[in-house]
Design a protein around this motif. Structure first.
Motif, PDB file in Angstrom:
ATOM      1  N   ASP A   1       0.845  -1.193   0.000  1.00 21.36           N
ATOM      2  CA  ASP A   1       0.000   0.000   0.000  1.00 21.36           C
ATOM      3  C   ASP A   1       0.885   1.249   0.000  1.00 21.36           C
ATOM      4  O   ASP A   1       2.118   1.173   0.076  1.00 21.36           O
ATOM      5  CB  ASP A   1      -0.976  -0.013   1.170  1.00 21.36           C
ATOM      6  CG  ASP A   1      -0.293  -0.039   2.534  1.00 21.36           C
ATOM      7  OD1 ASP A   1       0.831   0.496   2.664  1.00 21.36           O
ATOM      8  OD2 ASP A   1      -0.889  -0.591   3.481  1.00 21.36           O
ATOM      9  N   ALA A   2       0.248   2.415  -0.084  1.00 19.76           N
ATOM     10  CA  ALA A   2       1.003   3.664  -0.245  1.00 19.76           C
ATOM     11  C   ALA A   2       1.969   3.897   0.908  1.00 19.76           C
ATOM     12  O   ALA A   2       3.113   4.340   0.697  1.00 19.76           O
ATOM     13  CB  ALA A   2       0.026   4.834  -0.374  1.00 19.76           C
ATOM     14  N   ASP A   3       1.535   3.610   2.136  1.00 19.72           N
ATOM     15  CA  ASP A   3       2.407   3.829   3.299  1.00 19.72           C
ATOM     16  C   ASP A   3       3.625   2.912   3.257  1.00 19.72           C
ATOM     17  O   ASP A   3       4.752   3.340   3.543  1.00 19.72           O
ATOM     18  CB  ASP A   3       1.626   3.598   4.597  1.00 19.72           C
ATOM     19  CG  ASP A   3       0.616   4.692   4.869  1.00 19.72           C
ATOM     20  OD1 ASP A   3       0.752   5.781   4.287  1.00 19.72           O
ATOM     21  OD2 ASP A   3      -0.315   4.465   5.678  1.00 19.72           O
ATOM     22  N   ARG A   4       3.399   1.640   2.891  1.00 23.16           N
ATOM     23  CA  ARG A   4       4.526   0.701   2.844  1.00 23.16           C
ATOM     24  C   ARG A   4       5.481   1.042   1.696  1.00 23.16           C
ATOM     25  O   ARG A   4       6.697   0.901   1.829  1.00 23.16           O
ATOM     26  CB  ARG A   4       4.023  -0.727   2.690  1.00 23.16           C
ATOM     27  CG  ARG A   4       3.266  -1.269   3.884  1.00 23.16           C
ATOM     28  CD  ARG A   4       4.115  -1.301   5.141  1.00 23.16           C
ATOM     29  NE  ARG A   4       5.266  -2.186   5.028  1.00 23.16           N
ATOM     30  CZ  ARG A   4       6.130  -2.394   6.029  1.00 23.16           C
ATOM     31  NH1 ARG A   4       5.967  -1.761   7.188  1.00 23.16           N
ATOM     32  NH2 ARG A   4       7.160  -3.215   5.877  1.00 23.16           N
TER      33      ARG A   4
ATOM     34  N   ALA B   1       6.128   4.045   0.565  1.00 25.00           N
ATOM     35  CA  ALA B   1       6.929   5.180   1.022  1.00 25.00           C
ATOM     36  C   ALA B   1       7.989   4.728   2.020  1.00 25.00           C
ATOM     37  O   ALA B   1       9.147   5.183   1.968  1.00 25.00           O
ATOM     38  CB  ALA B   1       6.014   6.237   1.648  1.00 25.00           C
ATOM     39  N   TRP B   2       7.616   3.833   2.924  1.00 26.08           N
ATOM     40  CA  TRP B   2       8.551   3.374   3.958  1.00 26.08           C
ATOM     41  C   TRP B   2       9.700   2.583   3.339  1.00 26.08           C
ATOM     42  O   TRP B   2      10.870   2.787   3.676  1.00 26.08           O
ATOM     43  CB  TRP B   2       7.787   2.525   4.970  1.00 26.08           C
ATOM     44  CG  TRP B   2       8.579   2.189   6.209  1.00 26.08           C
ATOM     45  CD1 TRP B   2       8.794   2.995   7.280  1.00 26.08           C
ATOM     46  CD2 TRP B   2       9.258   0.955   6.475  1.00 26.08           C
ATOM     47  NE1 TRP B   2       9.568   2.343   8.215  1.00 26.08           N
ATOM     48  CE2 TRP B   2       9.866   1.096   7.756  1.00 26.08           C
ATOM     49  CE3 TRP B   2       9.408  -0.235   5.784  1.00 26.08           C
ATOM     50  CZ2 TRP B   2      10.616   0.075   8.327  1.00 26.08           C
ATOM     51  CZ3 TRP B   2      10.156  -1.253   6.361  1.00 26.08           C
ATOM     52  CH2 TRP B   2      10.740  -1.099   7.620  1.00 26.08           C
TER      53      TRP B   2
ATOM     54  N   HIS C   1      12.118   4.737   1.429  1.00 29.79           N
ATOM     55  CA  HIS C   1      13.020   5.417   2.361  1.00 29.79           C
ATOM     56  C   HIS C   1      14.139   4.476   2.810  1.00 29.79           C
ATOM     57  O   HIS C   1      15.299   4.897   2.952  1.00 29.79           O
ATOM     58  CB  HIS C   1      12.238   5.933   3.565  1.00 29.79           C
ATOM     59  CG  HIS C   1      13.065   6.721   4.533  1.00 29.79           C
ATOM     60  ND1 HIS C   1      13.690   7.907   4.194  1.00 29.79           N
ATOM     61  CD2 HIS C   1      13.380   6.495   5.836  1.00 29.79           C
ATOM     62  CE1 HIS C   1      14.349   8.371   5.237  1.00 29.79           C
ATOM     63  NE2 HIS C   1      14.175   7.537   6.251  1.00 29.79           N
TER      64      HIS C   1
END
Length: 385
Positions: free
Chosen positions: A250-253, A255-256, A259
């Motif tokens: 998903d979008a949060d994963r 991005a993580w 990083h």
């Protein structure tokens, strides 16, 4: 060697309904499709039904099954829904209902109350639990598992886990390792050249591949950190290490994980979800798999079948696949140790070739789809007897 239909024993036709909560992309869907395709030479007519989820997920695989039903069962099935499903089974000549998750096992068990001549098998795919936290769930499982003829696990580790979490006789829980299409997953020099060209990797540059979704249990952050350690070690000898990862989240994963790649100083390319993972395995020199939890590790046998040695975390069912001589096992979550193993293996071409040959032989002898399907057909026959 590949098993051909000439090698198969004659089996009478048998209708089997594969019942699953949804048919979304993932290892469970791959296992169901592989079993359905490979079971036809053994006389099995495979059908598919989903409790919920998006029916369009099944459309690309409609030719793999003799029929598909979207049942729209959101929780406890009604008596009418059970009767409708029973009537479908009767019309299609189904004698075995093969459930592939806890919700489907519950529905299949309830189905036996209105169709007592049906038999139920459940494959426990999960690397996590079986919804068995708390006594209410344990009692529910115990009550419905009485109506299940056999529970299947892909590894002995998952069998031990299942027996420890549920009230069920040990004789009713059987291990059948997963299988893959050996015609699809194989060494392929043309794919090797094409993928390396697509991603700007030289023909002799070291390349690692890994695959899996971005969830924490798959440990992609560990793989990224390990590649960073290995890249630094190999750079001292003038080698540039590349790492391609197949998968998404998903979008949060996303991005993580992005990083984490930046923190590690690069070296990892996030390829995203691809429909041709076999071409990436054929292009690589090494398969890396660093999960925190793993019931089996389908990606392991896919990479081995492409002729890749393996470096993997010693967790779950992984040590049952990555035996001595086909790769290296590392302590779970120890990125530095894993990076050291990567650097050592990529620096030893002779040993890497030896491990790759053994990995390919093991994949072909133990994990072909025909062997996978034959073991299931033999189990179905034992239940029917």
């Amino acid at each position: 060697m590949h098993t051909t239909t000439d090698d198969l024993l004659p089996y009478p036709t048998l209708g089997v309904l594969h019942l699953t909560i949804s048919f979304a992309r993932g290892g469970r869907r791959d296992a169901i499709v592989t079993l359905a395709r490979a079971s036809r030479p053994f006389g099995v007519r495979p059908y598919l039904a989903t409790l919920r989820g998006n029916p369009s997920d099944a459309e690309p695989h409609q030719d793999d099954f003799d029929g598909y039903s979207a049942l729209d069962i959101q929780g406890r099935p009604s008596l009418q829904q059970l009767r409708d499903l029973r009537d479908r089974c009767v019309a299609q000549g189904i004698r075995i209902v093969h459930a592939h998750d806890a919700s489907s096992q519950f529905v299949a068990s309830m189905l036996r109350l209105v169709a007592p001549t049906l038999h139920v098998v459940m494959t426990f795919h999960r690397s996590l639990g079986f919804e068995s936290a708390g006594w209410r769930n344990r009692l529910r499982n115990a009550a419905t598992l009485v109506l299940v003829d056999r529970v299947l696990t892909a590894s002995e580790e998952r069998r031990t886990h299942f027996l420890g979490e549920n009230l069920i006789p040990a004789r009713k829980v059987t291990t059948i390792p997963l299988g893959i299409d050996l015609d699809r997953f194989r060494p392929d020099s043309a794919a090797r050249a094409a993928i390396r060209s697509e991603f700007g990797v030289g023909p002799d540059e070291p390349l690692i591949v890994s695959a899996g979704h971005y969830g924490p249990e798959k440990g992609l952050d560990i793989a990224i950190a390990a590649v960073g350690h290995a890249r630094d070690a190999l750079a001292r000898h003038g080698s540039v290490l590349r790492h391609l990862h197949l998968g998404t989240g998903d979008a949060d994963r996303i991005a993580w994980i992005t990083h984490r790649v930046a923190e590690a100083g690069g070296g990892t390319t996030l390829v995203g979800q691809r429909s041709d993972p076999e071409r990436f395995f054929a292009a690589a020199d090494l398969l890396l798999h660093t999960p925190r939890l793993e019931a089996f590790g389908l990606v392991l046998i896919q990479g081995m079948a492409a002729g890749l040695p393996v470096i993997a975390s010693s967790i779950g069912g992984v040590p049952e696949i990555v035996v001595p001589g086909v790769g290296e096992l590392a302590p779970s979550e120890d990125a530095a140790a894993i990076g050291g193993l990567i650097a050592d293996l990529l620096g030893d071409a002779e040993r890497r070739t030896r491990l790759a040959t053994a990995a390919l032989q093991r994949a072909r002898s133990e994990y072909g789809s025909a062997t996978f399907a034959r073991r299931h057909r033999e189990l179905y026959e034992a239940i029917l007897r």
